[in-house]
Enzyme design. Structure first.
Site, PDB file in Angstrom:
ATOM      1  N   TYR A 152       0.833  -1.203   0.000  1.00 15.59           N
ATOM      2  CA  TYR A 152       0.000   0.000   0.000  1.00 15.59           C
ATOM      3  C   TYR A 152       0.869   1.254   0.000  1.00 15.59           C
ATOM      4  O   TYR A 152       0.629   2.190  -0.774  1.00 15.59           O
ATOM      5  CB  TYR A 152      -0.922  -0.001   1.213  1.00 15.59           C
ATOM      6  CG  TYR A 152      -1.783   1.243   1.309  1.00 15.59           C
ATOM      7  CD1 TYR A 152      -2.926   1.377   0.529  1.00 15.59           C
ATOM      8  CD2 TYR A 152      -1.446   2.281   2.177  1.00 15.59           C
ATOM      9  CE1 TYR A 152      -3.714   2.517   0.605  1.00 15.59           C
ATOM     10  CE2 TYR A 152      -2.226   3.423   2.259  1.00 15.59           C
ATOM     11  CZ  TYR A 152      -3.353   3.539   1.474  1.00 15.59           C
ATOM     12  OH  TYR A 152      -4.121   4.678   1.546  1.00 15.59           O
ATOM     13  N   LYS A 156       1.104   4.233  -2.963  1.00 19.51           N
ATOM     14  CA  LYS A 156       0.858   5.652  -2.728  1.00 19.51           C
ATOM     15  C   LYS A 156       2.079   6.511  -3.067  1.00 19.51           C
ATOM     16  O   LYS A 156       1.929   7.686  -3.423  1.00 19.51           O
ATOM     17  CB  LYS A 156       0.401   5.872  -1.290  1.00 19.51           C
ATOM     18  CG  LYS A 156      -0.983   5.275  -1.018  1.00 19.51           C
ATOM     19  CD  LYS A 156      -2.009   5.801  -2.016  1.00 19.51           C
ATOM     20  CE  LYS A 156      -3.382   5.225  -1.838  1.00 19.51           C
ATOM     21  NZ  LYS A 156      -4.358   5.778  -2.828  1.00 19.51           N
TER      22      LYS A 156
END
Length: 259
Positions: A152, A156
């Protein structure tokens, strides 16, 4: 009045952004992963300009989303809001990619390439991008043991970097990344401490704001304040290397030159 497309607008920040923009009089195109998910938009869909359907985990369906948006007309802004958080496993999309990479990075990359260029682009990132690795040899998690949090964070980092790369390559488009903070959405959890309202109002401000402060490009924003992103985000070499890897994985070129 602006015409704005928002991915992932059936709940959370995307839905809040859609409601705000529609209340302000803008024309909003909503997005749902499936027709079943679109049912959640029954309250606001009558006032929307349109609803597009498609699963961002699939390149074929992402292409369909772009076609549906383009059929409605040129957007003034696109908010790349959709994203997934801690996946229990790498998963396997129809195209063979890790699901986190596919939804959080490849889909917005493809939509950026396929949707007629809007005047403004807003990409949702996270403060967790600072924990992302700049090594690009295994961004699809085919060699490393799966680590949901790291995947994750890296996704990002990549999306913030993509926003910066678009700002550099397309000077006629205002492209910015937004860190909404750790907000109490379904993804963030009920105990998240940040301001939910400021989380989505930064998106809407950058997508449709008239003030000069909102008409900038290449920024990393948190609660309408410009912040410093990690050094990788603004590194031109890393930007071009990342865009090159995304082109290899997707088979789609974003920029005419470089990357």
């Amino acid at each position: 009045m602006s015409r704005i497309f928002i991915t992932g607008s059936t709940d959370g920040l995307g839905l809040a952004a859609a409601r705000t923009l529609m209340k302000e009089g803008h024309e909003v195109v909503l997005h749902a992963r499936s027709r079943e998910r679109a049912a959640a938009l029954a309250e606001i869909s009558p006032a929307a300009l349109g609803i597009v359907i498609g699963d961002l985990a699939s390149a074929t369906e992402t292409r369909s989303i772009a076609k549906q948006v383009n059929a409605i007309g040129r957007m003034d802004a696109v908010i790349h809001n959709a994203g997934i958080y801690l996946e229990r496993s790498r998963g396997e999309t129809p195209d063979g990619h890790a699901k986190t990479l596919a939804v959080n990075v490849l889909a917005p990359y493809l939509l950026t390439a396929w949707i007629t260029h809007p005047g403004r682009l807003v990409y949702l990132t996270s403060g967790m991008h600072r924990s992302g690795s700049s090594a690009l040899d295994d961004i699809d998690w085919k060699k490393r043991p799966w680590n949901a949090s790291q995947a994750y964070s890296e996704s990002k980092l990549y999306i913030a970097t993509l926003a910066a790369a678009v700002a550099r390559h397309w000077p006629d488009v205002l492209s910015n990344a937004v860190d909404p903070g750790w907000v109490p959405t379904k993804m963030g959890g009920a105990g998240a401490p940040d301001d939910l309202e400021m989380g989505h109002l930064t998106q809407t401000w950058l997508a449709a704001g008239d003030g000069g402060a909102a008409k900038v490009s290449g920024g990393y924003w948190y609660h309408r304040q410009r912040r410093e992103a990690s050094r990788d985000v603004t590194d031109r070499g890393f930007q071009d290397a990342l865009v090159g890897r995304l082109m290899e994985l997707s088979g789609v070129r974003l920029f005419a030159k470089g990357g």
